[in-house]
Design a protein around this motif. Structure first.
Motif, PDB file in Angstrom:
ATOM      1  N   ASN A   1     -13.373  -8.212  54.821  1.00  0.00           N
ATOM      2  CA  ASN A   1     -13.978  -6.968  54.369  1.00  0.00           C
ATOM      3  C   ASN A   1     -15.205  -7.215  53.492  1.00  0.00           C
ATOM      4  O   ASN A   1     -16.036  -6.322  53.318  1.00  0.00           O
ATOM      5  N   SER A   2     -15.312  -8.413  52.927  1.00  0.00           N
ATOM      6  CA  SER A   2     -16.434  -8.718  52.034  1.00  0.00           C
ATOM      7  C   SER A   2     -17.697  -9.150  52.777  1.00  0.00           C
ATOM      8  O   SER A   2     -18.729  -9.397  52.129  1.00  0.00           O
ATOM      9  N   LEU A   3     -17.643  -9.269  54.087  1.00  0.00           N
ATOM     10  CA  LEU A   3     -18.824  -9.668  54.849  1.00  0.00           C
ATOM     11  C   LEU A   3     -19.919  -8.616  54.710  1.00  0.00           C
ATOM     12  O   LEU A   3     -19.657  -7.417  54.685  1.00  0.00           O
ATOM     13  N   GLY A   4     -21.153  -9.090  54.627  1.00  0.00           N
ATOM     14  CA  GLY A   4     -22.283  -8.189  54.528  1.00  0.00           C
ATOM     15  C   GLY A   4     -22.749  -7.715  55.888  1.00  0.00           C
ATOM     16  O   GLY A   4     -22.384  -8.269  56.933  1.00  0.00           O
ATOM     17  N   ALA A   5     -23.562  -6.675  55.878  1.00  0.00           N
ATOM     18  CA  ALA A   5     -24.081  -6.123  57.127  1.00  0.00           C
ATOM     19  C   ALA A   5     -24.912  -7.165  57.866  1.00  0.00           C
ATOM     20  O   ALA A   5     -25.786  -7.810  57.284  1.00  0.00           O
ATOM     21  N   GLY A   6     -24.611  -7.355  59.140  1.00  0.00           N
ATOM     22  CA  GLY A   6     -25.328  -8.321  59.965  1.00  0.00           C
ATOM     23  C   GLY A   6     -24.860  -9.751  59.796  1.00  0.00           C
ATOM     24  O   GLY A   6     -25.408 -10.658  60.433  1.00  0.00           O
ATOM     25  N   GLU A   7     -23.844  -9.999  58.976  1.00  0.00           N
ATOM     26  CA  GLU A   7     -23.357 -11.358  58.738  1.00  0.00           C
ATOM     27  C   GLU A   7     -22.333 -11.745  59.792  1.00  0.00           C
ATOM     28  O   GLU A   7     -21.413 -10.980  60.086  1.00  0.00           O
ATOM     29  N   HIS A   8     -22.477 -12.946  60.358  1.00  0.00           N
ATOM     30  CA  HIS A   8     -21.577 -13.466  61.386  1.00  0.00           C
ATOM     31  C   HIS A   8     -21.071 -14.841  60.971  1.00  0.00           C
ATOM     32  O   HIS A   8     -21.832 -15.655  60.442  1.00  0.00           O
ATOM     33  N   LEU A   9     -19.778 -15.097  61.210  1.00  0.00           N
ATOM     34  CA  LEU A   9     -19.186 -16.410  60.951  1.00  0.00           C
ATOM     35  C   LEU A   9     -18.948 -17.088  62.293  1.00  0.00           C
ATOM     36  O   LEU A   9     -17.848 -17.048  62.852  1.00  0.00           O
ATOM     37  N   LEU A  10     -19.995 -17.730  62.797  1.00  0.00           N
ATOM     38  CA  LEU A  10     -19.944 -18.297  64.141  1.00  0.00           C
ATOM     39  C   LEU A  10     -18.981 -19.466  64.259  1.00  0.00           C
ATOM     40  O   LEU A  10     -18.482 -19.758  65.344  1.00  0.00           O
ATOM     41  N   THR A  11     -18.724 -20.152  63.145  1.00  0.00           N
ATOM     42  CA  THR A  11     -17.867 -21.340  63.193  1.00  0.00           C
ATOM     43  C   THR A  11     -16.390 -20.997  63.022  1.00  0.00           C
ATOM     44  O   THR A  11     -15.540 -21.889  63.105  1.00  0.00           O
ATOM     45  N   VAL A  12     -16.063 -19.727  62.779  1.00  0.00           N
ATOM     46  CA  VAL A  12     -14.680 -19.301  62.567  1.00  0.00           C
ATOM     47  C   VAL A  12     -14.163 -18.643  63.842  1.00  0.00           C
ATOM     48  O   VAL A  12     -14.852 -17.830  64.453  1.00  0.00           O
ATOM     49  N   THR A  13     -12.955 -18.998  64.233  1.00  0.00           N
ATOM     50  CA  THR A  13     -12.320 -18.407  65.407  1.00  0.00           C
ATOM     51  C   THR A  13     -11.026 -17.734  64.998  1.00  0.00           C
ATOM     52  O   THR A  13     -10.183 -18.355  64.341  1.00  0.00           O
ATOM     53  N   GLU A  14     -10.866 -16.487  65.371  1.00  0.00           N
ATOM     54  CA  GLU A  14      -9.661 -15.722  65.077  1.00  0.00           C
ATOM     55  C   GLU A  14      -9.122 -15.132  66.381  1.00  0.00           C
ATOM     56  O   GLU A  14      -9.874 -14.901  67.329  1.00  0.00           O
ATOM     57  N   SER A  15      -7.821 -14.900  66.393  1.00  0.00           N
ATOM     58  CA  SER A  15      -7.194 -14.261  67.554  1.00  0.00           C
ATOM     59  C   SER A  15      -6.393 -13.057  67.070  1.00  0.00           C
ATOM     60  O   SER A  15      -5.555 -13.177  66.170  1.00  0.00           O
ATOM     61  N   LEU A  16      -6.680 -11.898  67.659  1.00  0.00           N
ATOM     62  CA  LEU A  16      -6.030 -10.639  67.300  1.00  0.00           C
ATOM     63  C   LEU A  16      -5.365 -10.054  68.528  1.00  0.00           C
ATOM     64  O   LEU A  16      -5.687 -10.399  69.664  1.00  0.00           O
TER      65      LEU A  16
END
Length: 391
Positions: free
Chosen positions: A122-137
């Motif tokens: 939730n703390s991510l800023g607008a337009g911010e991407h974590l390309l090195t993180v992988t999540e599965s939902l």
């Protein structure tokens, strides 16, 4: 002098040079070397992610009801009647199985729940991407928006919490030729698994950018249509503010006008559907569970013993009401469903259990309405050597 009317103007000569070739000619450096974008296709590839972000913002606005939703060729197909929709879904299952794809896979590993995902990123800023993180939902698709054959948006719900899924062909692990086929079979109500990286759109919508989407459990029946109108209390607010406004808490009247499924008869007869599309309802179930837990904790802290007494009795007793009658085959005799646990609880007090209580079902074969049910949950407790004073 004007051109004579009886003579035809000769057609202009068309350049044989293609558009992208003319573009390259214009964008040459003075040294004669081409710019970093050698062709229109390279520019298109270079701008694809920015364009998808922009499309995502537009689709976010559409999802909020500010703009009409754009349904592409892979829309939900809800223009058909429910019977035809069901038959089409059955054909889809057969086509998947014939292609070697199991529509109900045995296993999908979930790394994080949707609620924990929202709290974590939730703390991510607008337009911010974590390309090195992988999540599965994993969750249920409650909204599908189609921008093009290479860009899809989903609203994924789990435990009453929503996250946006942004699926683009440019960052998907699925081949571009199979990308459209993969997403065209997903409809509202389907349970899907998402593998991707977290981020926010430029408008601040928390999303997961899907590298892979797996259909886990297709929904064969058409869900009730999403509401088209907006509640006046949340008109003009963002998606996050609207979600907060839709959240019901004890002591606040429920806004039934904001429900997707409004028909009361359908809601109570198909409670699972009510829970699926009316997200406020799940808070009622949670509140009921917390009330029962509080009563049980209150009595346990005062040394009351919780017991279970028989549901079927030889004689009805404990209250003045008409009982339900059932037949015991082995004993070949009629028994009565209990209308109250009073007699059995008092017998336990006589036996030496000074403080007892029971929370359980009771049955009374009488009339019912929205506030009275023939089958209901009651709580009775008894305490020896205690005198209550009426004031």
């Amino acid at each position: 002098m004007p051109w004579p009317l009886y003579k035809r103007r000769p057609p202009r000569r068309k350049s044989k040079r293609k558009d992208h070739q003319r573009f390259d000619r214009v964008h040459l450096h003075p040294t004669g070397e081409s710019n970093k974008f050698d062709s229109w296709r390279q520019i298109e590839r270079g701008e694809s992610e920015r364009l998808m972000e922009q499309e995502g913002d537009n689709m976010d606005i559409a999802g909020d009801g500010i703009l009409p939703q754009q349904h592409g060729p892979a829309g939900d197909g809800e223009e058909t009647d429910p019977t035809q929709y069901y038959e089409n879904r059955l054909k889809m299952l057969d086509s998947l199985r014939s292609a070697g794809v199991e529509p109900y896979p045995h296993k999908f590993d979930i790394a994080i729940s949707i609620a924990d995902y929202v709290a974590k990123y939730n703390s991510l800023g607008a337009g911010e991407h974590l390309l090195t993180v992988t999540e599965s939902l994993a969750g249920r698709v409650m909204s599908k928006r189609v921008s093009s054959s290479k860009l899809f948006f989903y609203d994924l719900y789990g435990d009453g919490v929503k996250v946006q899924v942004m699926a683009g062909a440019s960052y998907s692990e699925v081949a571009e030729t199979e990308f459209y086929k993969c997403h065209s079979v997903v409809k509202r109500g389907d349970i899907v698994g998402i593998i991707g990286y977290p981020g926010r759109s430029s408008r601040g919508e928390l999303s997961i950018f899907a590298r892979n989407l797996i259909l886990l459990s297709p929904c064969l029946h058409m869900l009730p249509n999403q509401r088209t109108g907006r509640c006046t209390a949340v008109a003009g607010k963002t998606t996050r503010a609207k979600a907060d406004a839709d959240c019901w808490v004890p002591g606040i009247g429920r806004n039934t006008e904001a429900y997707v499924l409004k028909d009361q008869e359908t809601r109570y007869r198909q409670r699972y559907l009510d829970l699926m599309v009316n997200h406020q309802v799940r808070h009622i179930f949670r509140t009921r569970s917390r009330v029962i837990s509080f009563i049980r904790r209150f009595l346990d802290e005062r040394n009351f013993l919780e017991v279970e007494t028989p549901m079927m009795n030889l004689i009805p007793g404990g209250a003045s009401a008409k009982p339900f009658v059932t037949h015991h085959n082995e004993l070949n005799m009629d028994l009565y469903m209990r209308i109250a646990p009073e007699l059995h609880l008092k017998q336990l007090v006589v036996g030496g259990l000074d403080r007892v209580y029971e929370i359980g079902k009771q049955f009374r074969n009488e009339g019912f309405d929205l506030t009275h049910s023939p089958e209901f949950t009651g709580c009775e407790f008894y305490m020896a050597f205690m005198q209550t004073t009426m004031t």
